[in-house]
Write a protein that holds these residues in place. Structure first.
Motif, PDB file in Angstrom:
ATOM      1  N   UNK A  10     -56.350   3.253 -24.040  1.00 26.05           N
ATOM      2  CA  UNK A  10     -55.104   2.955 -24.736  1.00 26.05           C
ATOM      3  C   UNK A  10     -55.254   2.214 -26.034  1.00 26.05           C
ATOM      4  N   UNK A  11     -56.295   2.447 -26.799  1.00 16.13           N
ATOM      5  CA  UNK A  11     -56.506   1.701 -28.027  1.00 16.13           C
ATOM      6  C   UNK A  11     -56.075   2.456 -29.275  1.00 16.13           C
ATOM      7  N   UNK A  12     -55.506   3.650 -29.120  1.00 16.67           N
ATOM      8  CA  UNK A  12     -55.080   4.394 -30.303  1.00 16.67           C
ATOM      9  C   UNK A  12     -53.774   3.818 -30.836  1.00 16.67           C
ATOM     10  N   UNK A  13     -53.647   3.753 -32.151  1.00 18.73           N
ATOM     11  CA  UNK A  13     -52.498   3.104 -32.787  1.00 18.73           C
ATOM     12  C   UNK A  13     -51.196   3.855 -32.557  1.00 18.73           C
ATOM     13  N   UNK A  14     -51.262   5.155 -32.317  1.00 17.26           N
ATOM     14  CA  UNK A  14     -50.044   5.956 -32.189  1.00 17.26           C
ATOM     15  C   UNK A  14     -49.544   6.028 -30.753  1.00 17.26           C
ATOM     16  N   UNK A  15     -50.054   5.198 -29.865  1.00 19.03           N
ATOM     17  CA  UNK A  15     -49.713   5.316 -28.453  1.00 19.03           C
ATOM     18  C   UNK A  15     -48.228   5.158 -28.187  1.00 19.03           C
ATOM     19  N   UNK A  24     -44.209  11.496 -21.582  1.00 20.06           N
ATOM     20  CA  UNK A  24     -45.651  11.270 -21.520  1.00 20.06           C
ATOM     21  C   UNK A  24     -46.368  12.486 -20.962  1.00 20.06           C
ATOM     22  N   UNK A  25     -47.542  12.784 -21.512  1.00 22.84           N
ATOM     23  CA  UNK A  25     -48.369  13.821 -20.906  1.00 22.84           C
ATOM     24  C   UNK A  25     -49.160  13.194 -19.754  1.00 22.84           C
ATOM     25  N   UNK A  26     -49.854  14.012 -18.975  1.00 25.01           N
ATOM     26  CA  UNK A  26     -50.558  13.515 -17.792  1.00 25.01           C
ATOM     27  C   UNK A  26     -51.617  12.476 -18.142  1.00 25.01           C
ATOM     28  N   UNK A  27     -52.370  12.718 -19.208  1.00 23.81           N
ATOM     29  CA  UNK A  27     -53.444  11.814 -19.595  1.00 23.81           C
ATOM     30  C   UNK A  27     -52.889  10.438 -19.948  1.00 23.81           C
ATOM     31  N   UNK A  28     -51.861  10.405 -20.783  1.00 30.42           N
ATOM     32  CA  UNK A  28     -51.288   9.136 -21.226  1.00 30.42           C
ATOM     33  C   UNK A  28     -50.609   8.410 -20.066  1.00 30.42           C
ATOM     34  N   UNK A  29     -49.951   9.163 -19.196  1.00 35.29           N
ATOM     35  CA  UNK A  29     -49.320   8.557 -18.022  1.00 35.29           C
ATOM     36  C   UNK A  29     -50.373   7.911 -17.121  1.00 35.29           C
ATOM     37  N   UNK A  30     -51.520   8.567 -16.959  1.00 33.11           N
ATOM     38  CA  UNK A  30     -52.604   8.006 -16.141  1.00 33.11           C
ATOM     39  C   UNK A  30     -53.160   6.733 -16.775  1.00 33.11           C
ATOM     40  N   UNK A  32     -51.557   4.620 -18.838  1.00 36.35           N
ATOM     41  CA  UNK A  32     -50.554   3.554 -18.704  1.00 36.35           C
ATOM     42  C   UNK A  32     -50.436   3.078 -17.253  1.00 36.35           C
ATOM     43  N   UNK A  33     -50.550   4.002 -16.310  1.00 40.52           N
ATOM     44  CA  UNK A  33     -50.482   3.621 -14.900  1.00 40.52           C
ATOM     45  C   UNK A  33     -51.627   2.680 -14.553  1.00 40.52           C
ATOM     46  N   UNK A  34     -52.792   2.931 -15.120  1.00 43.35           N
ATOM     47  CA  UNK A  34     -53.945   2.065 -14.872  1.00 43.35           C
ATOM     48  C   UNK A  34     -53.684   0.660 -15.423  1.00 43.35           C
ATOM     49  N   UNK A  35     -53.084   0.572 -16.597  1.00 38.38           N
ATOM     50  CA  UNK A  35     -52.760  -0.729 -17.190  1.00 38.38           C
ATOM     51  C   UNK A  35     -51.721  -1.443 -16.337  1.00 38.38           C
ATOM     52  N   UNK A  36     -50.652  -0.738 -15.969  1.00 37.21           N
ATOM     53  CA  UNK A  36     -49.601  -1.376 -15.176  1.00 37.21           C
ATOM     54  C   UNK A  36     -50.088  -1.726 -13.771  1.00 37.21           C
ATOM     55  N   UNK A  37     -51.013  -0.944 -13.230  1.00 37.05           N
ATOM     56  CA  UNK A  37     -51.589  -1.292 -11.933  1.00 37.05           C
ATOM     57  C   UNK A  37     -52.373  -2.595 -12.054  1.00 37.05           C
ATOM     58  N   UNK A  83     -60.373  -6.021 -17.969  1.00 32.24           N
ATOM     59  CA  UNK A  83     -61.216  -5.415 -19.009  1.00 32.24           C
ATOM     60  C   UNK A  83     -61.198  -3.890 -18.898  1.00 32.24           C
ATOM     61  N   UNK A  84     -61.339  -3.380 -17.702  1.00 28.61           N
ATOM     62  CA  UNK A  84     -61.351  -1.930 -17.505  1.00 28.61           C
ATOM     63  C   UNK A  84     -60.021  -1.298 -17.905  1.00 28.61           C
ATOM     64  N   UNK A  85     -58.941  -2.032 -17.768  1.00 29.19           N
ATOM     65  CA  UNK A  85     -57.620  -1.526 -18.154  1.00 29.19           C
ATOM     66  C   UNK A  85     -57.408  -1.610 -19.660  1.00 29.19           C
ATOM     67  N   UNK A  86     -58.355  -2.231 -20.373  1.00 30.88           N
ATOM     68  CA  UNK A  86     -58.257  -2.314 -21.823  1.00 30.88           C
ATOM     69  C   UNK A  86     -57.352  -3.421 -22.321  1.00 30.88           C
ATOM     70  N   UNK A  87     -57.115  -4.435 -21.497  1.00 27.59           N
ATOM     71  CA  UNK A  87     -56.234  -5.532 -21.875  1.00 27.59           C
ATOM     72  C   UNK A  87     -56.978  -6.700 -22.512  1.00 27.59           C
ATOM     73  N   UNK A  88     -58.189  -6.967 -22.045  1.00 29.44           N
ATOM     74  CA  UNK A  88     -58.981  -8.089 -22.555  1.00 29.44           C
ATOM     75  C   UNK A  88     -60.412  -7.636 -22.808  1.00 29.44           C
ATOM     76  N   UNK A  89     -61.125  -8.466 -23.539  1.00 31.61           N
ATOM     77  CA  UNK A  89     -62.560  -8.275 -23.721  1.00 31.61           C
ATOM     78  C   UNK A  89     -63.216  -9.640 -23.572  1.00 31.61           C
ATOM     79  N   UNK A  90     -64.550  -9.654 -23.508  1.00 30.73           N
ATOM     80  CA  UNK A  90     -65.234 -10.912 -23.281  1.00 30.73           C
ATOM     81  C   UNK A  90     -66.606 -10.927 -23.932  1.00 30.73           C
TER      82      UNK A  90
END
Length: 135
Positions: A10-15, A24-30, A32-37, A83-90
């Motif tokens: 989810x790091x693309x600017x046009x998300x 949402x297409x299937x890829x983007x929904x998956x 976002x679901x990972x982030x919300x999970x 980190x795996x959800x793309x929310x933080x880094x370390x």
């Protein structure tokens, strides 16, 4: 900590543009679901809040662990999922690991959650407000 390379999602600017433009297409929904999970767990939500609200933009894991009645490996596991959800880094610095939110990720989620109202929905809200107003 694992030295395994993690994929950041989810790091693309046009998300967020696609939310109001089309379903949402299937890829983007998956993605976002990972982030919300990842955010669906109270511990991970608190960890993200601690990281995001930190003045200076980063926080050491040694400062977060005492805030929870959990073991250090459990906290590390939750941070790994963020980190795996793309929310933080370390970054490891000596013994400790420092975390920060990735630029724009929280803004992208906020934009997704606050999709613009369509003209029809806005008109309906106005009609409901007008109906309840005294004449």
């Amino acid at each position: 900590m694992s030295k395994q390379e993690l994929e950041v999602l989810g790091q693309d600017a046009a998300c967020c543009l696609e939310v109001s433009a089309a379903p949402l297409d299937e890829r983007r929904a998956a993605e976002l679901a990972r982030v919300f999970k990842a955010l669906g767990d109270p511990v991970r939500l608190r960890l993200l809040s601690m990281i995001a609200s930190r003045r200076g933009g980063e926080v050491c894991v040694c400062e977060m662990t005492p805030a929870f009645d959990l073991s250090q490996p459990t906290i590390s596991h939750h941070l790994k999922l963020l980190r795996q959800a793309g929310l933080v880094d370390c970054e490891r610095r000596g013994t400790w690991v420092y975390y920060w939110t990735l630029p724009g990720v929280l803004d992208q989620l906020a934009a997704f959650l606050s999709a613009r109202q369509t003209a029809g929905a806005a008109g309906e809200a106005t009609a409901e407000t007008d109906a309840g107003a005294p004449a």
